[in-house]
Design an enzyme around this catalytic site. Structure first.
Site, mmCIF file in Angstrom:
data_model
loop_
_atom_site.group_PDB
_atom_site.id
_atom_site.type_symbol
_atom_site.label_atom_id
_atom_site.label_comp_id
_atom_site.label_asym_id
_atom_site.label_seq_id
_atom_site.Cartn_x
_atom_site.Cartn_y
_atom_site.Cartn_z
ATOM 1 N N ARG A 55 73.773 39.540 45.914
ATOM 2 C CA ARG A 55 72.595 39.969 45.153
ATOM 3 C C ARG A 55 72.144 38.901 44.153
ATOM 4 O O ARG A 55 72.957 38.269 43.501
ATOM 5 C CB ARG A 55 72.937 41.258 44.404
ATOM 6 C CG ARG A 55 71.967 41.615 43.286
ATOM 7 C CD ARG A 55 72.013 43.063 42.909
ATOM 8 N NE ARG A 55 73.274 43.494 42.331
ATOM 9 C CZ ARG A 55 73.549 44.776 42.055
ATOM 10 N NH1 ARG A 55 72.678 45.731 42.313
ATOM 11 N NH2 ARG A 55 74.705 45.091 41.531
ATOM 12 N N ARG A 99 75.738 59.175 35.016
ATOM 13 C CA ARG A 99 76.884 58.617 35.725
ATOM 14 C C ARG A 99 78.161 59.373 35.417
ATOM 15 O O ARG A 99 79.222 59.000 35.927
ATOM 16 C CB ARG A 99 77.070 57.174 35.280
ATOM 17 C CG ARG A 99 76.771 56.150 36.371
ATOM 18 C CD ARG A 99 76.897 54.799 35.721
ATOM 19 N NE ARG A 99 77.024 53.707 36.602
ATOM 20 C CZ ARG A 99 76.045 52.846 36.907
ATOM 21 N NH1 ARG A 99 74.831 53.055 36.483
ATOM 22 N NH2 ARG A 99 76.294 51.807 37.641
ATOM 23 N N ARG A 114 84.143 48.854 39.511
ATOM 24 C CA ARG A 114 82.914 49.655 39.445
ATOM 25 C C ARG A 114 82.921 50.758 40.496
ATOM 26 O O ARG A 114 82.461 51.873 40.241
ATOM 27 C CB ARG A 114 81.694 48.747 39.569
ATOM 28 C CG ARG A 114 81.503 47.893 38.303
ATOM 29 C CD ARG A 114 80.678 46.644 38.541
ATOM 30 N NE ARG A 114 79.327 46.956 38.947
ATOM 31 C CZ ARG A 114 78.539 46.114 39.622
ATOM 32 N NH1 ARG A 114 78.986 44.918 39.959
ATOM 33 N NH2 ARG A 114 77.331 46.474 39.952
ATOM 34 N N LYS A 137 69.708 51.471 44.853
ATOM 35 C CA LYS A 137 68.939 52.287 43.906
ATOM 36 C C LYS A 137 67.802 51.485 43.279
ATOM 37 O O LYS A 137 66.662 51.923 43.251
ATOM 38 C CB LYS A 137 69.857 52.819 42.782
ATOM 39 C CG LYS A 137 71.055 53.617 43.275
ATOM 40 C CD LYS A 137 71.947 54.074 42.120
ATOM 41 C CE LYS A 137 72.606 52.953 41.323
ATOM 42 N NZ LYS A 137 73.624 52.186 42.073
ATOM 43 N N ARG A 179 73.989 38.530 38.390
ATOM 44 C CA ARG A 179 74.645 39.320 37.360
ATOM 45 C C ARG A 179 76.088 38.889 37.182
ATOM 46 O O ARG A 179 76.797 38.658 38.152
ATOM 47 C CB ARG A 179 74.574 40.796 37.739
ATOM 48 C CG ARG A 179 73.218 41.399 37.399
ATOM 49 C CD ARG A 179 73.042 42.760 37.973
ATOM 50 N NE ARG A 179 74.192 43.623 37.763
ATOM 51 C CZ ARG A 179 74.230 44.897 38.105
ATOM 52 N NH1 ARG A 179 73.167 45.450 38.662
ATOM 53 N NH2 ARG A 179 75.308 45.611 37.911
HETATM 54 P P1 ADP Z 1 71.867 49.148 43.157
HETATM 55 O O1 ADP Z 1 70.685 49.195 42.214
HETATM 56 O O2 ADP Z 1 72.155 50.486 43.771
HETATM 57 O O3 ADP Z 1 73.086 48.528 42.553
HETATM 58 P P2 ADP Z 1 70.302 47.106 44.580
HETATM 59 O O4 ADP Z 1 69.000 47.777 44.820
HETATM 60 O O5 ADP Z 1 70.356 46.080 43.506
HETATM 61 O O6 ADP Z 1 71.464 48.221 44.381
HETATM 62 O O7 ADP Z 1 70.791 46.479 45.969
HETATM 63 C C1 ADP Z 1 72.015 45.746 46.068
HETATM 64 C C2 ADP Z 1 71.801 44.536 46.966
HETATM 65 O O8 ADP Z 1 71.609 44.963 48.331
HETATM 66 C C3 ADP Z 1 70.580 43.708 46.622
HETATM 67 O O9 ADP Z 1 70.896 42.358 46.867
HETATM 68 C C4 ADP Z 1 69.501 44.240 47.577
HETATM 69 O O10 ADP Z 1 68.533 43.228 47.892
HETATM 70 C C5 ADP Z 1 70.311 44.596 48.810
HETATM 71 N N1 ADP Z 1 69.814 45.794 49.510
HETATM 72 C C6 ADP Z 1 69.228 46.895 48.967
HETATM 73 N N2 ADP Z 1 68.935 47.821 49.918
HETATM 74 C C7 ADP Z 1 69.361 47.297 51.094
HETATM 75 C C8 ADP Z 1 69.337 47.771 52.467
HETATM 76 N N3 ADP Z 1 68.838 48.975 52.777
HETATM 77 N N4 ADP Z 1 69.860 46.957 53.401
HETATM 78 C C9 ADP Z 1 70.383 45.736 53.078
HETATM 79 N N5 ADP Z 1 70.434 45.234 51.832
HETATM 80 C C10 ADP Z 1 69.921 46.000 50.838
HETATM 81 P P1 ADP Z 2 74.599 49.009 39.738
HETATM 82 O O1 ADP Z 2 73.106 49.083 39.897
HETATM 83 O O2 ADP Z 2 75.177 47.861 40.484
HETATM 84 O O3 ADP Z 2 75.263 50.316 40.014
HETATM 85 P P2 ADP Z 2 73.979 49.041 36.926
HETATM 86 O O4 ADP Z 2 73.037 47.927 36.681
HETATM 87 O O5 ADP Z 2 73.415 50.405 37.089
HETATM 88 O O6 ADP Z 2 74.872 48.666 38.199
HETATM 89 O O7 ADP Z 2 75.068 49.100 35.776
HETATM 90 C C1 ADP Z 2 75.760 47.971 35.319
HETATM 91 C C2 ADP Z 2 76.810 48.401 34.295
HETATM 92 O O8 ADP Z 2 76.158 48.997 33.158
HETATM 93 C C3 ADP Z 2 77.797 49.470 34.757
HETATM 94 O O9 ADP Z 2 78.890 48.906 35.473
HETATM 95 C C4 ADP Z 2 78.219 50.101 33.429
HETATM 96 O O10 ADP Z 2 79.155 49.275 32.740
HETATM 97 C C5 ADP Z 2 76.923 50.078 32.641
HETATM 98 N N1 ADP Z 2 76.141 51.332 32.808
HETATM 99 C C6 ADP Z 2 74.913 51.450 33.391
HETATM 100 N N2 ADP Z 2 74.501 52.723 33.371
HETATM 101 C C7 ADP Z 2 75.487 53.439 32.776
HETATM 102 C C8 ADP Z 2 75.667 54.827 32.472
HETATM 103 N N3 ADP Z 2 74.736 55.744 32.794
HETATM 104 N N4 ADP Z 2 76.814 55.188 31.849
HETATM 105 C C9 ADP Z 2 77.752 54.292 31.515
HETATM 106 N N5 ADP Z 2 77.661 52.977 31.777
HETATM 107 C C10 ADP Z 2 76.533 52.537 32.393
#
Ligand code: ADP
Ligand code: ADP
Ligand code: ZN
Length: 216
Positions: A127, A88, A172, A13, A161
């Site tokens: 990541r 969420r 998660r 995302k 992180r």
């Molecule tokens: P999210 O915001 O959904 O938690 P991220 O965008 O931070 O996910 O991506 C999670 C990890 O996977 C990061 O290290 C990112 O560089 C990598 N990543 C994102 N998209 C892809 C993809 N299409 N293929 C392989 N790795 C990816």
């Molecule tokens: P990822 O991109 O890997 O899904 P985020 O950076 O979006 O993780 O979120 C990290 C943490 O922040 C979550 O595990 C949760 O504890 C909190 N968080 C983020 N967005 C929300 C939301 N909309 N509602 C509740 N908790 C949230």
């Protein structure tokens, strides 16, 4: 254009939201980033959120709803926004609807990014993020173009992180399945949901999203 990127932790995302920001001039509203900024600044919200985030659970709805309501009223959101990490839970989705209705705004697209669990684990544990702009990189799949320099902002300091561990990712993912996946039928019934293959390479995923955004 107002869109939501939906998907489990590690789905990509944040990576895609950053690319859409550049391509479409709309802002990424990443609630995880906002919460991490609150934790780093030591605000009341940050103090409350930290132990919950470390445990891989969801921060209470009222905190997130207030955070987004305040953010979408800022001038930079006038051209549109990409919600990354919000809503969420079903109550968050309902609160968002009410917020948009009050402001006479609408949701153009909700895009679900599907990635299988083994890949999510691999992505999250590899990541690292730019300390300056939050851009997400991966040790294997997505290294900066120039070693040690952020592609997006030129920053040279990177962090991992605290919650990107193999144990926390399990909690998660469980939170995603129990509390977030139920919002998919909510958006499907409104006719705004599209699902894409998030397993594809980053550029191919961007193209799939772009094709959806071009639909009326
Ligand atoms: P999210 O915001 O959904 O938690 P991220 O965008 O931070 O996910 O991506 C999670 C990890 O996977 C990061 O290290 C990112 O560089 C990598 N990543 C994102 N998209 C892809 C993809 N299409 N293929 C392989 N790795 C990816
Ligand atoms: P990822 O991109 O890997 O899904 P985020 O950076 O979006 O993780 O979120 C990290 C943490 O922040 C979550 O595990 C949760 O504890 C909190 N968080 C983020 N967005 C929300 C939301 N909309 N509602 C509740 N908790 C949230
Ligand atoms: Zn950066």
């Amino acid at each position: 254009m107002n869109i939501i990127l939906l998907g489990p932790p590690g789905a990509g995302k944040g990576t895609q939201a950053k690319r859409l920001e550049e391509m479409h001039g709309i802002v990424q509203l990443a609630t995880g980033d906002m919460l991490r900024a609150a934790v780093a600044a030591g605000t009341a919200v940050g103090k409350k959120a930290k132990p919950i985030m470390d445990a891989g659970k969801l921060v209470p709805d009222d905190i997130l709803i207030a955070m987004i309501a305040e953010r979408i009223d800022q001038a930079d959101c006038a051209r549109g926004f990409i919600l990354d990490g919000f809503p969420r839970t079903v109550p968050q989705a309902e609160a968002l609807d009410a917020m948009l209705r009050e402001r006479r705004l609408k949701l153009d697209h909700v895009i679900e990014m599907q990635v299988d669990e083994a890949a999510l684990l691999e992505r999250v544990t590899g990541r690292f993020t730019c300390s300056t702009c939050g851009a997400s990189y991966h040790e294997i799949f997505n290294r900066p173009r120039a070693e040690g320099i952020c592609d997006v902002c030129g920053g040279t300091s990177f962090t991992r992180r605290a919650d990107d561990t193999a144990e926390t990712i399990k909690a998660r993912l469980a939170a995603y399945r129990a509390q977030t996946a139920p919002i998919l039928p909510y958006y499907r019934s409104k006719g705004v949901l599209d699902t894409i293959d998030g397993m594809a390479p980053i550029e191919a995923v961007t193209q799939a999203i772009d094709a959806i955004l071009r639909q009326p």
